[in-house]
Design an enzyme around this catalytic site. Structure first.
Site, PDB file in Angstrom:
ATOM      1  N   SER A 289       0.829  -1.200   0.000  1.00 27.67           N
ATOM      2  CA  SER A 289       0.000   0.000   0.000  1.00 27.67           C
ATOM      3  C   SER A 289       0.868   1.256   0.000  1.00 27.67           C
ATOM      4  O   SER A 289       0.589   2.225   0.690  1.00 27.67           O
ATOM      5  CB  SER A 289      -0.905   0.005   1.236  1.00 27.67           C
ATOM      6  OG  SER A 289      -1.727  -1.121   1.265  1.00 27.67           O
ATOM      7  N   CYS A 290       1.920   1.218  -0.792  1.00 27.06           N
ATOM      8  CA  CYS A 290       2.910   2.295  -0.737  1.00 27.06           C
ATOM      9  C   CYS A 290       2.479   3.530  -1.494  1.00 27.06           C
ATOM     10  O   CYS A 290       3.151   4.540  -1.462  1.00 27.06           O
ATOM     11  CB  CYS A 290       4.250   1.799  -1.280  1.00 27.06           C
ATOM     12  SG  CYS A 290       4.169   1.208  -2.975  1.00 27.06           S
ATOM     13  N   GLY A 291       1.352   3.462  -2.229  1.00 24.56           N
ATOM     14  CA  GLY A 291       0.839   4.665  -2.852  1.00 24.56           C
ATOM     15  C   GLY A 291       1.266   4.879  -4.283  1.00 24.56           C
ATOM     16  O   GLY A 291       0.957   5.907  -4.874  1.00 24.56           O
TER      17      GLY A 291
END
Length: 276
Positions: A119-121
């Site tokens: 979920s690092c963007g």
């Protein structure tokens, strides 16, 4: 079979509306902390803590460092050992790896990398463009018989000793293009099993060219990335690939094969490597 990766528990088993007490072998899960040291410096930099099945820890760490681009060959490591300055029960759960002085390491960047997660963007296309800037492109001219590919899951299964006793272990195998089994590694984590396999081959100083990786589970982008970094031209899995794994395989020249069963399989990229 590694006894350090199994533990016996007394359990109550229900079957056919009856219950009885029995013993059950369970896969052990323990943390492994990896600490990096630069040769000639006293400073220690904690790299990561990974949950794994005990055993083949050196190979796991070496494969992880290689997959992450911290080392390029086994010769980049000066020394590797378990930490002795810990409690007796944790002596096999902390590894210290000393890198040779010539190795340049951006420790801040590495630590940020290991703190990031899925979920690092960043989106898949951004990740793919970043990965493919550094991943080598395979050149593979052989034709592998499809009958050999169809046999690979059974070859892997027959060597999964820990899985036979626990049912809770992943495995990765490395097979030569002529069908000879080179190595099998098991772990509770599929990424760890692949790192152990890569670390084993690096320790043996054997090439990955003309080899096939066989995976017991699905193929995510990390698995495709590890294969590309190592230079493995064919990846075979019992499970499904993700879209990003397919994209990476296509960019890196890997033949990606999933859903391999007794008489069927799906070839997602570079089908010319396979002779039907």
């Amino acid at each position: 079979m590694s006894s350090i990766a199994l533990k016996n528990y007394s359990i109550i088993k229900y079957s056919d509306n009856k219950k009885h007490q029995t013993d059950d072998l369970v896969a052990i899960e323990e943390p492994l902390q990896i600490v990096l040291i630069h040769s000639g410096k006293d400073q220690e930099t904690p790299l990561t803590i990974t949950m794994r099945s005990p055993g083949n820890d050196y190979e796991l760490a070496i494969g992880l460092l290689y997959s992450e681009g911290i080392i390029n060959t086994i010769n980049d490591i000066e020394h590797i050992r378990y930490c002795t300055n810990v409690s007796e029960e944790n002596k096999k759960n902390k590894l210290k790896i000393t890198l040779k002085a010539k190795i340049v390491v951006d420790f801040d960047h590495i630590q940020r990398n290991f703190l990031s997660n899925s979920s690092c963007g960043i989106c898949g296309k951004q990740l793919l463009s970043q990965l493919c800037e550094v991943l080598p492109v395979q050149t593979f001219t052989q034709k592998i018989p499809i009958n050999l590919i169809l046999k690979l899951p059974e070859i892997l299964k027959s060597e999964q000793l820990l899985f036979k006793h626990t049912g809770g272990i992943h495995a990765c195998a490395l097979v030569a293009s002529n069908g000879i089994l080179l190595a099998v590694k098991e772990d509770i984590g599929r990424h760890n099993a692949f790192d152990k396999l890569i670390g084993y081959q690096l320790t043996k100083k054997e090439p990955f060219k003309n080899t096939i990786a066989v995976l017991s589970g699905r193929i995510g982008y990390e698995m495709a990335q590890k294969a590309a970094k190592a230079g493995i031209p064919i990846v075979v899995a019992i499970g499904a690939p993700t879209s990003l794994a397919i994209d990476i395989a296509q960019q890196a020249g890997i033949c990606l094969i999933g859903f391999v069963k007794n008489a069927s399989l799906n070839i997602y990229t570079n089908p010319e490597y396979i002779e039907a």
